[in-house]
Scaffold this motif. Structure first.
Motif, PDB file in Angstrom:
ATOM      1  N   THR A 260       0.788  -1.128   0.104  1.00 29.13           N
ATOM      2  CA  THR A 260      -0.009  -0.018  -0.108  1.00 29.13           C
ATOM      3  C   THR A 260       0.970   1.197   0.200  1.00 29.13           C
ATOM      4  N   GLY A 261       2.059   1.285   0.809  1.00 33.46           N
ATOM      5  CA  GLY A 261       2.909   2.497   0.854  1.00 33.46           C
ATOM      6  C   GLY A 261       3.573   2.635  -0.591  1.00 33.46           C
ATOM      7  N   ASN A 262       3.824   1.630  -1.119  1.00 34.98           N
ATOM      8  CA  ASN A 262       4.381   1.596  -2.350  1.00 34.98           C
ATOM      9  C   ASN A 262       3.445   2.366  -3.530  1.00 34.98           C
ATOM     10  N   VAL A 263       2.238   1.942  -3.493  1.00 34.96           N
ATOM     11  CA  VAL A 263       1.172   2.533  -4.408  1.00 34.96           C
ATOM     12  C   VAL A 263       0.917   3.971  -3.837  1.00 34.96           C
ATOM     13  N   VAL A 264       0.917   4.331  -2.666  1.00 37.59           N
ATOM     14  CA  VAL A 264       0.682   5.831  -2.258  1.00 37.59           C
ATOM     15  C   VAL A 264       2.022   6.629  -2.522  1.00 37.59           C
ATOM     16  N   LEU A 265       3.289   5.934  -2.698  1.00 40.80           N
ATOM     17  CA  LEU A 265       4.216   6.747  -3.133  1.00 40.80           C
ATOM     18  C   LEU A 265       4.310   6.885  -4.529  1.00 40.80           C
ATOM     19  N   LEU A 266       3.657   6.084  -5.314  1.00 34.57           N
ATOM     20  CA  LEU A 266       3.538   6.204  -6.660  1.00 34.57           C
ATOM     21  C   LEU A 266       2.730   7.245  -6.819  1.00 34.57           C
ATOM     22  N   VAL A 267       1.473   7.178  -6.357  1.00 36.91           N
ATOM     23  CA  VAL A 267       0.381   8.287  -6.418  1.00 36.91           C
ATOM     24  C   VAL A 267       1.047   9.771  -5.862  1.00 36.91           C
ATOM     25  N   SER A 268       1.747   9.799  -5.040  1.00 40.13           N
ATOM     26  CA  SER A 268       2.243  10.851  -4.515  1.00 40.13           C
ATOM     27  C   SER A 268       3.508  11.439  -5.449  1.00 40.13           C
ATOM     28  N   ILE A 269       4.349  10.682  -6.099  1.00 38.13           N
ATOM     29  CA  ILE A 269       5.131  11.257  -6.953  1.00 38.13           C
ATOM     30  C   ILE A 269       4.683  11.673  -8.147  1.00 38.13           C
ATOM     31  N   VAL A 318      -6.350   4.723 -11.978  1.00 41.45           N
ATOM     32  CA  VAL A 318      -7.189   5.940 -11.660  1.00 41.45           C
ATOM     33  C   VAL A 318      -6.592   6.788 -10.558  1.00 41.45           C
ATOM     34  N   SER A 319      -6.253   6.087  -9.513  1.00 40.42           N
ATOM     35  CA  SER A 319      -5.729   7.186  -8.558  1.00 40.42           C
ATOM     36  C   SER A 319      -4.377   7.712  -8.718  1.00 40.42           C
ATOM     37  N   THR A 320      -3.697   7.243  -9.485  1.00 42.29           N
ATOM     38  CA  THR A 320      -2.458   7.736 -10.023  1.00 42.29           C
ATOM     39  C   THR A 320      -2.661   8.800 -11.131  1.00 42.29           C
TER      40      THR A 320
END
Length: 412
Positions: A260-269, A318-320
């Motif tokens: 989950t943290g990896n996805v959140v990191l991707l979305v944030s970047i 979609v989140s990204t």
């Protein structure tokens, strides 16, 4: 528009000071999105219900948004440096209270204190930009500031998830407290107040006069259209990135906390590139409000699409994309900056930011209620939450279209 000399040394000095202020903004970004990563361990250790989770995330934004009027006064009267240095230490106090919390009540109080400490963070950046950079650069520089400040979102991705898994959620708050201390010292050492521009020196400078100035803002008809949309745009993005993205990936798709943290990191970047991109693409006063309207409806459509999705790749994708498109919000800052006279910049940005972050608190509280009620109504929790966000955002776009626009530009 106040600005420093355009000479290279003056520009470099202005950017160095702005970067120091952005450090404080980045920490506020980290604090306001920490719930997305800490939600699962908090639910396990403290037994928080979805409604309590919404209140936990919303408490920060309630304090943050509720104090914007006073922060705007402080910025107009005392300036960004003194205002931030006086208030920002409360982030450290709040983080340490959170790290030692033994129940929901103390955790909620800690979030409230942190929200107060972060209240002037980005507002100080926007006022600094308005005073130190030419008017035609406001959208681009504000977009760059938003993008750079999004480094704080990276902290609450994989790095904080790793800290939680290696130690605990309490250690995450300690790490944020240490970073907040470093940001405060950077502002203390690097930032200087800008001299008051000549055409603004006759403006009222006392706190009571600054407070009365809000009446002038609210008397303008176009203020209400700006605030109606501001209440839901950033709130919709933070509802996902700052609260529900973590639980959605863990519970709907079975992701681990680090995944989950990896996805959140991707979305944030990806999200870091949105504000600078839209800042550079700012079409100017004639078309800006149309761009804002289209961006809002596009994000609403993405939420509705995610509501009925059952595929992990689709939700992540979609989140990204949404995190990039949400960069259009920087155009709202430019819209506000152009709608009011320079002497009211701090207060105009304050009421705008107040609406944005009270909207975040409102959105997170409402979605917590929706999540709590959904199972009893036979609805999937995340279908109900994401659908509600999409509908609220579409309603805000309609209000923005129908309420009066500033006289400088036609309604979209």
């Amino acid at each position: 528009m106040a600005s420093t000399s355009s000479s290279p040394p003056a520009v470099r000095t202005a950017w160095a000071m702005l970067l120091a202020l952005i450090c404080g903004f980045a920490l506020s970004q980290a604090f306001r999105t920490v719930a997305a990563i800490l939600a699962p361990p908090l639910q396990r250790e403290l037994g928080l219900a979805p409604q309590q989770l919404g209140l936990f995330a919303g408490a920060f934004h309630l304090a943050f948004g509720g104090l914007q009027l006073f922060m705007g006064m402080g910025l107009d009267v005392w300036g960004p440096r003194r205002t931030v240095l006086a208030v920002f230490p409360l982030t450290v106090v709040g983080a340490l209270i959170a790290a030692t919390s033994d129940g929901f009540g103390s955790l909620l109080f800690a979030q409230f204190v942190i929200g107060i400490g972060c209240a002037p963070a980005f507002l100080a950046c926007t006022v600094f930009i308005a005073r130190r950079f030419p008017g035609e650069q406001f959208a681009a520089v504000s977009g760059a500031a938003l993008g750079l400040g999004s480094v704080g979102l990276l902290v609450t991705g994989t790095p904080l998830a790793w800290v939680v898994e290696q130690a605990s959620w309490r250690a995450a708050f300690v790490v944020l407290a240490v970073l907040a201390v470093a940001a405060w010292f950077a502002i203390l050492l690097l930032v200087k107040e800008a001299p008051q521009p000549p055409h603004d020196r006759a403006a009222p400078v006392g706190p009571l006069a600054a407070l009365r100035g809000y009446g002038e803002l609210f008397a303008l008809r176009h203020t209400w259209g700006i605030l109606a949309l501001a209440t839901f745009t950033y709130g919709s993005f933070l509802a996902l990135r700052g609260l529900w993205l973590g639980p959605l990936l863990v519970e709907r798709h079975g992701f681990s906390l680090v995944q989950t943290g990896n996805v959140v990191l991707l979305v944030s970047i990806v999200g870091m590139f949105g504000p600078p991109l839209f800042g550079r693409l700012d079409p100017g006063d004639r078309s800006r409000r149309l761009w804002i309207l289209v961006g809002t409806l596009a994000v609403a459509a993405m939420y509705l699409a995610m509501a009925f999705s059952r595929h992990a790749a689709f939700d992540v994708g979609v989140s990204t994309v949404m995190s990039l498109v949400a960069g259009y919000i920087v155009l709202q800052y430019a819209d506000v900056r152009a709608a009011y006279p320079s002497r009211m910049t701090g207060r105009a940005m304050a009421i705008f930011t107040m609406a944005m972050f009270l909207g975040v608190a409102l959105m997170q509280w409402l979605t917590g209620l929706v999540a709590q009620a959904a199972p009893g109504l036979g609805l999937d929790t995340y279908e109900a939450v994401l659908g509600a966000i999409g509908v609220l955002l579409a309603g805000a776009a309609l209000a923005f279209r129908l309420l009066p626009a500033p006289p400088r530009a036609p309604a979209p």
